[in-house]
Design a protein around this motif. Structure first.
Motif, PDB file in Angstrom:
ATOM      1  N   ARG A 113      12.511  -9.022  -3.710  1.00  0.00           N
ATOM      2  CA  ARG A 113      11.120  -8.911  -4.014  1.00  0.00           C
ATOM      3  C   ARG A 113      10.293  -9.308  -2.801  1.00  0.00           C
ATOM      4  NH1 ARG A 113      10.063 -11.416  -9.947  1.00  0.00           N
ATOM      5  NH2 ARG A 113       7.969 -11.090  -9.220  1.00  0.00           N
ATOM      6  N   THR A 114       9.192  -8.631  -2.625  1.00  0.00           N
ATOM      7  CA  THR A 114       8.343  -8.808  -1.454  1.00  0.00           C
ATOM      8  C   THR A 114       8.047 -10.274  -1.176  1.00  0.00           C
ATOM      9  OG1 THR A 114       7.298  -6.693  -2.014  1.00  0.00           O
ATOM     10  CG2 THR A 114       6.163  -8.083  -0.391  1.00  0.00           C
ATOM     11  N   GLU A 115       7.514 -10.956  -2.178  1.00  0.00           N
ATOM     12  CA  GLU A 115       6.998 -12.321  -2.017  1.00  0.00           C
ATOM     13  C   GLU A 115       8.048 -13.402  -2.233  1.00  0.00           C
ATOM     14  OE1 GLU A 115       7.389 -12.100  -6.302  1.00  0.00           O
ATOM     15  OE2 GLU A 115       6.923 -10.630  -4.761  1.00  0.00           O
ATOM     16  N   ASP A 142       7.290  -6.859  -8.650  1.00  0.00           N
ATOM     17  CA  ASP A 142       6.740  -6.602  -9.981  1.00  0.00           C
ATOM     18  C   ASP A 142       5.543  -7.509 -10.200  1.00  0.00           C
ATOM     19  OD1 ASP A 142       9.037  -5.026 -10.335  1.00  0.00           O
ATOM     20  OD2 ASP A 142      10.139  -6.689 -11.211  1.00  0.00           O
ATOM     21  N   PRO A 143       4.675  -7.178 -11.163  1.00  0.00           N
ATOM     22  CA  PRO A 143       3.579  -8.084 -11.495  1.00  0.00           C
ATOM     23  C   PRO A 143       4.126  -9.459 -11.888  1.00  0.00           C
ATOM     24  CG  PRO A 143       3.294  -5.966 -12.585  1.00  0.00           C
ATOM     25  CD  PRO A 143       4.671  -5.973 -12.002  1.00  0.00           C
ATOM     26  N   ILE A 144       3.382 -10.499 -11.541  1.00  0.00           N
ATOM     27  CA  ILE A 144       3.821 -11.862 -11.853  1.00  0.00           C
ATOM     28  C   ILE A 144       2.924 -12.433 -12.950  1.00  0.00           C
ATOM     29  CG2 ILE A 144       4.142 -14.211 -10.980  1.00  0.00           C
ATOM     30  CD1 ILE A 144       4.632 -13.007  -8.223  1.00  0.00           C
ATOM     31  N   ASP A 168      -0.305  -5.108  -5.972  1.00  0.00           N
ATOM     32  CA  ASP A 168      -1.114  -4.936  -4.754  1.00  0.00           C
ATOM     33  C   ASP A 168      -1.561  -6.284  -4.199  1.00  0.00           C
ATOM     34  OD1 ASP A 168      -0.821  -2.206  -4.942  1.00  0.00           O
ATOM     35  OD2 ASP A 168      -2.838  -1.839  -5.732  1.00  0.00           O
ATOM     36  N   GLU A 169      -1.953  -7.187  -5.112  1.00  0.00           N
ATOM     37  CA  GLU A 169      -2.377  -8.529  -4.696  1.00  0.00           C
ATOM     38  C   GLU A 169      -1.212  -9.316  -4.095  1.00  0.00           C
ATOM     39  OE1 GLU A 169      -5.376 -10.352  -7.760  1.00  0.00           O
ATOM     40  OE2 GLU A 169      -3.949  -9.050  -8.827  1.00  0.00           O
ATOM     41  N   ILE A 170      -0.054  -9.198  -4.709  1.00  0.00           N
ATOM     42  CA  ILE A 170       1.131  -9.919  -4.228  1.00  0.00           C
ATOM     43  C   ILE A 170       1.486  -9.449  -2.825  1.00  0.00           C
ATOM     44  CG2 ILE A 170       3.605 -10.273  -4.594  1.00  0.00           C
ATOM     45  CD1 ILE A 170       2.994  -9.795  -7.637  1.00  0.00           C
ATOM     46  N   ILE A 171       1.531  -8.140  -2.637  1.00  0.00           N
ATOM     47  CA  ILE A 171       1.907  -7.578  -1.349  1.00  0.00           C
ATOM     48  C   ILE A 171       0.887  -7.947  -0.271  1.00  0.00           C
ATOM     49  CG2 ILE A 171       2.202  -5.395  -0.103  1.00  0.00           C
ATOM     50  CD1 ILE A 171       3.467  -4.337  -2.807  1.00  0.00           C
ATOM     51  N   ALA A 172      -0.390  -7.859  -0.611  1.00  0.00           N
ATOM     52  CA  ALA A 172      -1.436  -8.236   0.354  1.00  0.00           C
ATOM     53  C   ALA A 172      -1.321  -9.710   0.724  1.00  0.00           C
ATOM     54  CB  ALA A 172      -2.812  -7.938  -0.220  1.00  0.00           C
ATOM     55  N   ARG A 173      -1.078 -10.574  -0.242  1.00  0.00           N
ATOM     56  CA  ARG A 173      -0.949 -12.005   0.025  1.00  0.00           C
ATOM     57  C   ARG A 173       0.226 -12.277   0.956  1.00  0.00           C
ATOM     58  NH1 ARG A 173       1.917 -16.002  -0.064  1.00  0.00           N
ATOM     59  NH2 ARG A 173       3.571 -14.795  -1.008  1.00  0.00           N
ATOM     60  N   THR A 174       1.342 -11.582   0.722  1.00  0.00           N
ATOM     61  CA  THR A 174       2.506 -11.759   1.589  1.00  0.00           C
ATOM     62  C   THR A 174       2.179 -11.334   3.015  1.00  0.00           C
ATOM     63  OG1 THR A 174       4.127 -11.564  -0.195  1.00  0.00           O
ATOM     64  CG2 THR A 174       4.873 -10.963   2.012  1.00  0.00           C
TER      65      THR A 174
END
Length: 197
Positions: A113-115, A142-144, A168-174
């Motif tokens: 997972r990305t994050e 996936d959504p958290i 989208d928020e998770i990926i941007a934060r990472t």
């Protein structure tokens, strides 16, 4: 060439989870395969990593048969296939020994997972002195759900909760957390010259 691609947890386990249909990038295996071919063509090493939770009874329990690379991903001769039980790809494997023994100083990271496992591996790799490239569009997540959300909710219930953190928020934060600190952020097309849909 002193570089390696680390493909993290692109395994069947994730496709067996109910939330897989909400994943940000269902083409993650195809993109990892493109990066693997690109790395091989440059004379680099591809390291494959799987996540395992023996005895857990979950999709990550190797006894259930899902702890294997997704279809379309096959290590070439001499490419290590490592199994980890921690979030990062270093702590419970001999990845560091493999990289050091081959004089590798540059790592490219992709996977699931990305994050979580991907970001954690990128951070640790940077702390170990590697020059890290993080290929965001060859990761997925996936959504958290919110930390106070009840367990066992359906994917639809998770999405309906306004407290859920979207992909989208998770990926941007990472990307914000890694860029300029732990890794350079790149895309598959930028690295390989091959367009991705």
């Amino acid at each position: 060439m002193s570089e390696a691609l680390v493909v993290i947890d692109v395994q069947e386990s994730f496709r067996q989870r109910p939330g897989w249909r909400l994943t940000a990038n269902p083409a993650v295996a195809e993109r990892a395969a493109l990066l693997a071919e690109h790395t091989r063509a440059r004379g680099g090493l591809v390291c494959w990593v799987l996540h395992s939770e023996p005895g857990s009874g979950t999709v990550f329990d190797p006894a259930l048969g899902h702890v294997r690379l997704m279809d379309g991903l096959t290590p070439a001769e001499g490419e290590p296939l490592l199994t980890k039980t921690a979030h990062n790809a270093f702590t419970t494997t001999n990845l560091q020994q493999i990289l050091v023994s081959r004089g590798i100083r540059r790592l490219t990271v992709c996977g699931i997972r990305t994050e979580q496992c991907c970001e954690t591996t990128a951070r640790l790799a940077s702390d170990l002195g590697y020059d890290v490239t993080f290929v965001t569009d060859a990761t997925t997540t996936d959504p958290i759900p919110h930390r106070d959300a009840p367990a066992g909710r359906t994917p639809e219930e998770i999405l309906a909760d306004p407290r859920t953190l979207g992909t989208d928020e998770i990926i941007a934060r990472t990307e914000y957390a890694l860029a300029g600190r732990f890794a350079a952020i790149r895309g598959v097309a930028e690295l390989t010259g091959v367009g991705v849909g």
